[in-house]
Write a protein that holds these residues in place. Structure first.
Motif, PDB file in Angstrom:
ATOM      1  N   PRO A  45      57.008  48.546 -79.730  1.00 38.14           N
ATOM      2  CA  PRO A  45      57.882  47.189 -79.682  1.00 38.14           C
ATOM      3  C   PRO A  45      59.196  47.559 -80.438  1.00 38.14           C
ATOM      4  N   SER A  46      60.191  46.584 -80.192  1.00 37.40           N
ATOM      5  CA  SER A  46      61.541  46.656 -80.872  1.00 37.40           C
ATOM      6  C   SER A  46      61.241  45.465 -81.730  1.00 37.40           C
ATOM      7  N   PRO A  47      61.946  45.502 -82.811  1.00 31.77           N
ATOM      8  CA  PRO A  47      61.850  44.406 -84.023  1.00 31.77           C
ATOM      9  C   PRO A  47      62.197  43.094 -83.446  1.00 31.77           C
ATOM     10  N   ARG A  48      62.759  42.823 -82.262  1.00 34.35           N
ATOM     11  CA  ARG A  48      63.011  41.380 -81.857  1.00 34.35           C
ATOM     12  C   ARG A  48      62.023  41.180 -81.012  1.00 34.35           C
ATOM     13  N   VAL A  49      61.104  42.116 -80.252  1.00 34.47           N
ATOM     14  CA  VAL A  49      60.136  41.739 -79.560  1.00 34.47           C
ATOM     15  C   VAL A  49      58.802  41.671 -80.549  1.00 34.47           C
ATOM     16  N   ALA A  50      58.835  42.243 -81.452  1.00 30.15           N
ATOM     17  CA  ALA A  50      57.642  41.963 -82.403  1.00 30.15           C
ATOM     18  C   ALA A  50      57.391  40.626 -83.147  1.00 30.15           C
ATOM     19  N   GLU A  51      58.999  40.293 -83.564  1.00 26.41           N
ATOM     20  CA  GLU A  51      59.163  38.986 -84.314  1.00 26.41           C
ATOM     21  C   GLU A  51      58.806  37.972 -83.354  1.00 26.41           C
ATOM     22  N   SER A  52      59.018  38.018 -82.010  1.00 23.39           N
ATOM     23  CA  SER A  52      58.970  36.978 -80.894  1.00 23.39           C
ATOM     24  C   SER A  52      57.597  36.846 -80.665  1.00 23.39           C
ATOM     25  N   LEU A  53      56.649  37.947 -80.542  1.00 21.70           N
ATOM     26  CA  LEU A  53      55.359  37.956 -80.302  1.00 21.70           C
ATOM     27  C   LEU A  53      54.525  37.418 -81.513  1.00 21.70           C
ATOM     28  N   ASP A  54      55.123  37.581 -82.846  1.00 17.79           N
ATOM     29  CA  ASP A  54      54.708  37.179 -83.909  1.00 17.79           C
ATOM     30  C   ASP A  54      54.718  35.649 -83.898  1.00 17.79           C
ATOM     31  N   ARG A  55      55.929  35.247 -83.466  1.00 25.69           N
ATOM     32  CA  ARG A  55      55.994  33.586 -83.886  1.00 25.69           C
ATOM     33  C   ARG A  55      55.358  33.169 -82.394  1.00 25.69           C
ATOM     34  N   ALA A  56      55.189  33.663 -81.447  1.00 29.79           N
ATOM     35  CA  ALA A  56      54.392  33.153 -80.343  1.00 29.79           C
ATOM     36  C   ALA A  56      52.922  32.821 -80.587  1.00 29.79           C
ATOM     37  N   LEU A  57      52.300  33.780 -81.538  1.00 34.47           N
ATOM     38  CA  LEU A  57      50.958  33.798 -81.788  1.00 34.47           C
ATOM     39  C   LEU A  57      50.378  33.469 -83.154  1.00 34.47           C
ATOM     40  N   ASN A  58      51.753  32.842 -83.880  1.00 34.66           N
ATOM     41  CA  ASN A  58      51.372  32.322 -85.065  1.00 34.66           C
ATOM     42  C   ASN A  58      50.851  33.402 -86.048  1.00 34.66           C
ATOM     43  N   ALA A  59      51.226  34.574 -85.936  1.00 33.52           N
ATOM     44  CA  ALA A  59      50.342  35.664 -86.684  1.00 33.52           C
ATOM     45  C   ALA A  59      50.865  35.743 -88.067  1.00 33.52           C
ATOM     46  N   ASP A  60      52.012  34.892 -88.511  1.00 38.54           N
ATOM     47  CA  ASP A  60      52.350  34.883 -89.952  1.00 38.54           C
ATOM     48  C   ASP A  60      52.741  36.492 -90.481  1.00 38.54           C
ATOM     49  N   GLY A  61      53.417  37.265 -89.659  1.00 32.71           N
ATOM     50  CA  GLY A  61      53.867  38.446 -90.018  1.00 32.71           C
ATOM     51  C   GLY A  61      53.012  39.714 -89.752  1.00 32.71           C
ATOM     52  N   ALA A  62      51.854  39.422 -89.220  1.00 31.11           N
ATOM     53  CA  ALA A  62      50.935  40.380 -89.055  1.00 31.11           C
ATOM     54  C   ALA A  62      51.021  41.370 -87.888  1.00 31.11           C
TER      55      ALA A  62
END
Length: 426
Positions: A45-62
């Motif tokens: 993943p690119s940093p942008r995609v990783a951040e978007s997925l993290d927000r979408a799944l409420n992953a708290d930075g995981a």
């Protein structure tokens, strides 16, 4: 296992849980195919995609942490792409040249084999195999025949990723042994084994949905079989290639072409090829022609012609073909008889055949007008399967249940449920 011990794809899959891939992509504004590739560790993943997925799944930075600190996909011994890369890095296609060993290449091979075979296997057996490999251990023809039989049994009873992982180690052994001088008879026998193992590998990759790898291994199986000069093996791997093509790998018309090409080798009808022809015709809706092919297959079996002394053709194959063809045509009584015969002779742990035979029943029910009942039966069958056992042939057969639903009933809630489950399983 914490994120540091997982790939990004593994963390994503764990955090996604039961949420459909399509919904994850919608929330993160990432395409479904890209989410799929990320989860399978086919892309980083690119940093942008990783951040978007993290927000979408409420992953708290995981997921952001996994992008930076997670295990790389090429360190994951269960990753089919790694195994495919391992296979292709030491492919059987060029083994007949007998080149000298390159020590550096050999060290890399051992390192790669260790990565494929050891990481997730809770026994010392892969280590023993690697020691044998390093010592240039020689296997007898009987050893190789036993290995092929064992891998074929595993294919029928175990998850395909496990089959790929274990089989990859023996393919390394075989490549090593093929590279050394030997008599013509020994060489032909080793290529016969190579054809069988390559055919099993193609089957396993078909079950994981890696169709490109499956097609390439089928090609290698054909080449090795032709070098072996064993007529039975040449026909066997071609029949297997045609059968595998029916599960989302090729169009039914292309499967019929494979069958026609294979029948040029021998004038006598060959059971596995006849079975593939009958199934392909049924998928095309050419039910009368499919029934004719099925009768020809039945006559061959009644005359004792199995076309396989190596254990690939089992007694249940005729009944499975009958169930496939009769269900597609909506011939409920004949399909039920075939199902009952098959369940009597198929091993309890052959989960793929036993699940698919019940999915055939669902296809027949839908074809006869019982859309809600048939689709619900398919949904319940899939839902009850462990995730590791939801192989592509099972999922493709479930999709045939959907295809049997008339267009004006495809908004039915039960149809939507099955479609959603199949999307999640993907």
């Amino acid at each position: 296992m914490d994120e540091a011990g997982e790939t990004f794809g593994e963390v994503l899959r764990r955090l996604r849980g039961d949420l459909p891939l399509r919904e994850v992509g919608r929330r993160a504004t990432v395409s479904l195919s890209h989410v799929w590739d990320l989860e399978k560790d086919r892309k980083r993943p690119s940093p942008r995609v990783a951040e978007s997925l993290d927000r979408a799944l409420n992953a708290d930075g995981a997921l952001i942490a996994a992008m930076h600190t997670g295990k790389r996909a090429d360190q994951n011994p269960d990753n089919p792409r790694l195994i495919a890369k391992a296979n292709k890095s030491h492919n059987l296609d060029n083994v007949h040249h007998g080149d000298e060993e390159d020590p550096t290449k050999r060290r890399r091979l051992l390192q790669l084999a260790a990565g494929v075979g050891v990481g997730a296997v809770g026994s010392p057996e892969p280590l023993r195999q690697l020691i044998d490999l390093a010592a240039n251990a020689h296997r007898t023809p009987e050893d190789w025949d036993a290995a092929a039989t064992a891998h074929l049994h595993a294919l029928r009873t175990r998850p395909p990723t496990e089959v790929i992982k274990q089989l990859s180690i023996d393919l390394y052994f075989l490549r090593e042994q093929l590279a050394r001088p030997r008599s013509d008879a020994d060489r032909r026998h080793l290529f016969q084994v190579a054809a069988l193992l390559a055919g099993i590998q193609a089957n396993a990759f078909t079950r994981t949905g890696d169709h490109g790898d499956a097609i390439r291994w089928s090609y290698t199986a054909r080449k090795a079989a032709d070098i072996s000069q064993n007529l039975e093996v040449r026909l066997l791997v071609r029949g297997e290639e045609a059968i595998l093509g029916l599960y989302g790998q090729r169009a039914p018309e292309d499967v019929l072409t494979l069958v026609r090409n294979a029948t040029q080798i021998i004038a006598t009808p060959w059971p596995r090829l006849v079975a593939a022809k009958a199934k392909a015709l049924a998928m095309l809706g050419r039910h009368d022609e499919a029934a004719t092919a099925l009768r020809a297959l039945h006559d061959l079996v009644e005359r004792g012609i199995r076309g396989d002394r190596l254990g690939w053709w089992m007694d249940d194959q005729l009944f499975f073909a009958q169930s496939w063809v009769y269900s597609a045509a909506g011939r409920e009584a004949a399909a039920d008889t075939a199902r009952d015969h098959m369940l009597k002779v198929t091993a309890e742990n052959s989960f793929q055949y036993r699940t698919n035979i019940h999915l055939h029943e669902a296809i027949c029910t839908v074809t006869q007008g019982g859309v809600t009942r048939g689709v619900r039966q398919a949904t319940e069958l899939l839902d009850a399967l462990p995730a590791a056992n939801r192989t592509v042939p099972i999922l493709e057969t479930a999709r045939r249940v959907l295809h049997a639903v008339p267009f004006d009933q495809r908004s039915n809630s039960s149809v939507r449920d099955l479609r959603s489950l199949l999307t999640t399983a993907d």
